[in-house]
Every structure is written in C-alpha cells, then in structure tokens.
Design a protein around this motif. Structure first.
Motif, PDB file in Angstrom:
ATOM      1  N   ARG A   1      32.702   0.718   2.844  1.00 28.57           N
ATOM      2  CA  ARG A   1      32.967   2.058   2.336  1.00 28.57           C
ATOM      3  C   ARG A   1      32.619   2.068   0.855  1.00 28.57           C
ATOM      4  O   ARG A   1      32.439   1.004   0.232  1.00 28.57           O
ATOM      5  CB  ARG A   1      34.427   2.440   2.533  1.00 28.57           C
ATOM      6  CG  ARG A   1      35.437   1.470   1.943  1.00 28.57           C
ATOM      7  CD  ARG A   1      36.733   2.136   1.586  1.00 28.57           C
ATOM      8  NE  ARG A   1      36.513   3.070   0.485  1.00 28.57           N
ATOM      9  CZ  ARG A   1      37.286   4.129   0.255  1.00 28.57           C
ATOM     10  NH1 ARG A   1      38.316   4.389   1.024  1.00 28.57           N
ATOM     11  NH2 ARG A   1      37.034   4.942  -0.765  1.00 28.57           N
ATOM     12  N   PRO A   2      32.482   3.268   0.224  1.00 28.77           N
ATOM     13  CA  PRO A   2      32.191   3.301  -1.208  1.00 28.77           C
ATOM     14  C   PRO A   2      33.204   2.483  -2.003  1.00 28.77           C
ATOM     15  O   PRO A   2      34.409   2.621  -1.814  1.00 28.77           O
ATOM     16  CB  PRO A   2      32.299   4.794  -1.543  1.00 28.77           C
ATOM     17  CG  PRO A   2      31.945   5.484  -0.267  1.00 28.77           C
ATOM     18  CD  PRO A   2      32.521   4.628   0.812  1.00 28.77           C
ATOM     19  N   GLY A   3      32.698   1.622  -2.837  1.00 27.86           N
ATOM     20  CA  GLY A   3      33.551   0.760  -3.648  1.00 27.86           C
ATOM     21  C   GLY A   3      33.578  -0.671  -3.179  1.00 27.86           C
ATOM     22  O   GLY A   3      33.917  -1.572  -3.930  1.00 27.86           O
ATOM     23  N   ALA A   4      33.215  -0.900  -1.892  1.00 31.58           N
ATOM     24  CA  ALA A   4      33.272  -2.244  -1.326  1.00 31.58           C
ATOM     25  C   ALA A   4      32.034  -2.512  -0.493  1.00 31.58           C
ATOM     26  O   ALA A   4      31.552  -1.643   0.226  1.00 31.58           O
ATOM     27  CB  ALA A   4      34.508  -2.413  -0.448  1.00 31.58           C
ATOM     28  N   ALA A   5      31.547  -3.740  -0.588  1.00 32.43           N
ATOM     29  CA  ALA A   5      30.413  -4.144   0.237  1.00 32.43           C
ATOM     30  C   ALA A   5      30.862  -4.697   1.573  1.00 32.43           C
ATOM     31  O   ALA A   5      30.095  -4.778   2.513  1.00 32.43           O
ATOM     32  CB  ALA A   5      29.575  -5.191  -0.493  1.00 32.43           C
ATOM     33  N   ALA A   6      32.157  -5.070   1.686  1.00 36.02           N
ATOM     34  CA  ALA A   6      32.738  -5.614   2.917  1.00 36.02           C
ATOM     35  C   ALA A   6      31.956  -6.805   3.436  1.00 36.02           C
ATOM     36  O   ALA A   6      31.711  -6.933   4.618  1.00 36.02           O
ATOM     37  CB  ALA A   6      32.849  -4.533   3.999  1.00 36.02           C
ATOM     38  N   GLY A   7      31.557  -7.710   2.542  1.00 40.69           N
ATOM     39  CA  GLY A   7      30.896  -8.943   2.955  1.00 40.69           C
ATOM     40  C   GLY A   7      31.888 -10.088   2.968  1.00 40.69           C
ATOM     41  O   GLY A   7      32.815 -10.130   2.163  1.00 40.69           O
ATOM     42  N   LEU A   8      31.721 -11.040   3.891  1.00 36.76           N
ATOM     43  CA  LEU A   8      32.611 -12.196   3.993  1.00 36.76           C
ATOM     44  C   LEU A   8      31.876 -13.448   3.556  1.00 36.76           C
ATOM     45  O   LEU A   8      30.661 -13.539   3.631  1.00 36.76           O
ATOM     46  CB  LEU A   8      33.112 -12.367   5.432  1.00 36.76           C
ATOM     47  CG  LEU A   8      33.908 -11.218   6.048  1.00 36.76           C
ATOM     48  CD1 LEU A   8      34.386 -11.615   7.439  1.00 36.76           C
ATOM     49  CD2 LEU A   8      35.107 -10.847   5.193  1.00 36.76           C
ATOM     50  N   GLY A   9      32.649 -14.438   3.137  1.00 33.92           N
ATOM     51  CA  GLY A   9      32.065 -15.740   2.868  1.00 33.92           C
ATOM     52  C   GLY A   9      32.256 -16.227   1.456  1.00 33.92           C
ATOM     53  O   GLY A   9      32.156 -17.419   1.174  1.00 33.92           O
ATOM     54  N   GLY A  10      32.533 -15.343   0.517  1.00 28.79           N
ATOM     55  CA  GLY A  10      32.757 -15.758  -0.851  1.00 28.79           C
ATOM     56  C   GLY A  10      34.196 -16.194  -1.069  1.00 28.79           C
ATOM     57  O   GLY A  10      35.020 -16.192  -0.156  1.00 28.79           O
ATOM     58  N   PHE A  11      34.522 -16.548  -2.316  1.00 26.33           N
ATOM     59  CA  PHE A  11      35.887 -16.974  -2.634  1.00 26.33           C
ATOM     60  C   PHE A  11      36.789 -15.792  -2.966  1.00 26.33           C
ATOM     61  O   PHE A  11      38.007 -15.928  -2.998  1.00 26.33           O
ATOM     62  CB  PHE A  11      35.860 -17.959  -3.815  1.00 26.33           C
ATOM     63  CG  PHE A  11      35.316 -19.309  -3.434  1.00 26.33           C
ATOM     64  CD1 PHE A  11      36.142 -20.284  -2.901  1.00 26.33           C
ATOM     65  CD2 PHE A  11      33.974 -19.593  -3.595  1.00 26.33           C
ATOM     66  CE1 PHE A  11      35.641 -21.522  -2.542  1.00 26.33           C
ATOM     67  CE2 PHE A  11      33.460 -20.824  -3.239  1.00 26.33           C
ATOM     68  CZ  PHE A  11      34.291 -21.809  -2.709  1.00 26.33           C
TER      69      PHE A  11
END
Length: 357
Positions: free
Chosen positions: A36-46
């Motif tokens: 959603r706007p404001g977030a990329a919603a990607g997983l895998g980082g810290f």
C-alpha cells in the motif's frame, strides 16, 4: 564442509533452516500483494520502512496494538483447519486500532512452532495476508521461530503487531460521549477469538468431537462452526468516521465481553444501558449457555454474545452512521443509550430473559 556439518547438527537438534527459508520464499508473494502507499511490503531484510507522508498523512499520531488468538489455536490444530486463524490474528489487532480512529498501516506477525511444517505455515500466513489486504494494511515483516522442545508435536503459537495512524485532530478518545448518546451494536460473526478456554471445556464435557455435526449450525461440523473467523470492522468504522461528526466512541467487544469493554471508552460518571431484546442471541452462544448452564452475567463478561463492535453516537447522527455502517456490510442494531452512571456498573444489561441461564 564445516558449514554443512554445522547445519546438519542444527537439523538433528530439531531446527531446519532450509524449511524456514522455504517458508519465507513461499510467503513473499503473499506479502507483496498487501503493498500500500507508504510501504513496499517486501520480506527478507532486517527491518521494514514505512513512509507516513507517502501514505497521505499531514500531522499523524501513531497507534500500536498487539494481540494473539488465544486457545482458539487449539481448535485449529485439533481440526487441522488453519485457513482462517490468520484472519483472527489480524482482526484482533486492527479492530483495536480503529477504536481510536486509526487507519491500519502495517502488520507484523510472530509464528512459533516446535517443528516447522511449510504447508501449514504458508496456509496460516495466507490468511494473515488476505486479512491485511482486506483492511488496506501492509504485511511488512514478521518472525518464524522453530523451537523444538518448546511446543508439542503439531502445536504453534501466533502473535500479531499492528501500527496505524490518525490525524492529530481526529483521534477518537471517547471524551465526547454524553448522556443521551445512542449505542449501536454491530453484529459479530460468532465467537471471534475470546472465551475459547471455556468453549473447549464445554465441548469436552459435551462428549462431542470437533468432527461431529454442530448442534447449532446445520450442515457444519462443530470445529468448522467454532472456527468462524473474527469479523473485520475497519472499513465500515472508518467510513462512519469520515462521513461526518457524530461517532463519539467505538468499543471492540473482546475478552471481558459487553460488560467490561464498553466502560473502557466512557468518560467517568457515564454508563451504557443495553437492551438485550434488541438483537437475537446467536445460536452458538445459546448452545454454549445451555450446555454449561452459564450464568447470564458470565455469558456477557466472557463472550461478545453477538455484538462484536459498539458505537456511541450523538442522537442527531444515528441515522447517518447506521446507514453508513450498513452500506459497508454491517448488521446494525440500536441496542441502548448512554446514561448517568451513579453508583452502578459501567454497563447495565436489561431484558436477558431469552438468554439461557
């Protein structure tokens, strides 16, 4: 070679790093779908970043909640049905956010188990992602913990963490509630996620298995009926707030039921007088009450009894608010009014003669 030996020794201890990695890869598309706007919603980082300005806020206050699903998990585990337990997890968090007028922005989950089963984990997270998407909340991260020896075979635990935002001048505190305000009740979808330690004891004492036909829900097994997911009230409540003034408070009816939760949002000196004849006690609660011969006050303190969210509304706004809520799929009941409290309790319930007990 040494690394491989280390990995295999960890696997022999009961932790499978490969299974964890496989689960992360399986759920990445699920999380991405909640962007959603404001977030990329990607997983895998810290860590995960969220841009409040990109989400459209000018002067926001952040609101944070955390919750779990309680022993409803035991029913999901016993029946092998994990499809909707993630919805419960999200709902228990984001329904609390909207009580303060906040729009859910992002969600993180904690999933812990003794032995990671990738298929079950993926099913659980799929339910979390679907609920996040339904309320416009980005699933931006979480933690999967495999802890052999901590949980019995097949057991797992869930916790959720949600953060929302509301413009500073729109925070809903309940301070505006006044005597004469009308109390609207929004229908629940069943037990939601509270009272399951008692529910499981009642089922055990009844002699029924979860695979048996539900005595109160024709065509469904008992387990299936008890696992009806918690209703998501976010979209409808936000729409009612944005439609104009008039909503002075919301109360999410969770543990503590109608008796304990409504007073949490009322100013000192006020109480809610509730007329139980204004809605029909849903069959699941009637069955539980009869089966265990529960006291009516215990019923109203343990379960939502068919009302999952309550709104205190100014009298001149009741028609508009009720129409707005109904247009977003809610079944709305006019269940009472706000009155001076005096020396009495914060919630007074009348006309429960039709309830068991």
């Amino acid at each position: 070679m040494a690394d491989e030996q280390d990995r295999q020794s960890y696997r022999r201890a009961g932790v499978d790093i490969d299974a964890g990695n496989a689960l992360v890869e399986a759920i990445k598309p699920l999380a991405k779908a909640t962007a959603r706007p404001g977030a990329a919603a990607g997983l895998g980082g810290f860590g995960a970043l969220f841009d409040l300005r990109a989400a459209g806020f000018r002067d926001p206050i952040l609101v944070a909640t955390t919750d779990g699903v309680g022993t409803k998990l035991k029913v999901a585990i016993a029946t092998g049905r994990h499809e909707t337990i993630g919805t419960d997890l999200v709902a228990m968090c984001v329904n609390d956010l909207v009580v303060q007028g906040a729009e859910p922005l992002f969600f993180l989950d904690y999933f812990a188990t003794g032995k990671l089963e990738v298929a079950a984990g993926q099913t659980i997270v799929a339910g979390i992602a679907a609920a996040c998407k339904a309320v416009g909340c980005a699933l931006i991260g979480g933690e999967t913990a495999e802890m052999p020896g901590m949980y019995a075979a097949g057991d797992y635990d869930l916790a959720g963490f949600a953060v929302g935002a509301v413009e500073r001048d729109a925070v809903l505190t309940g301070a505006g509630v006044a005597a004469g305000d009308v109390v609207l009740g929004l229908a629940s979808s069943g037990l939601h996620s509270n009272g399951f330690s008692l529910v499981r004891r009642i089922v055990e004492d009844s002699g029924l298995g979860y695979a048996a036909p539900a005595p109160f829900a024709p065509g469904m097994s008992l387990g299936e009926a008890l696992l009806a997911p918690t209703r998501l009230y976010v979209k409808s409540c936000l729409a009612a707030l944005r439609g104009g003034n008039g909503v002075n408070a919301f109360a999410h009816i969770t543990g503590g039921g109608l008796l304990e939760n409504i007073p949490r949002v009322l100013p000192e000196g006020l109480a809610a007088e509730i007329d139980a004849s204004r809605w029909t006690l849903p069959p699941v609660f009637a069955w539980l009450g009869r089966e265990a011969r529960l006291d009516r006050d215990e019923m109203a303190r343990t379960f939502n009894c068919g009302i999952g969210m309550v709104a205190a509304v100014a009298p001149d706004a009741v028609e508009r608010v009720a129409t707005e809520l109904a247009s977003h799929g809610e079944t709305v009941f006019r269940i009472g009014e706000i009155v001076p409290r005096g020396d009495g309790p914060g919630t007074v319930m009348r006309n429960r003669e039709g309830w068991p007990g």
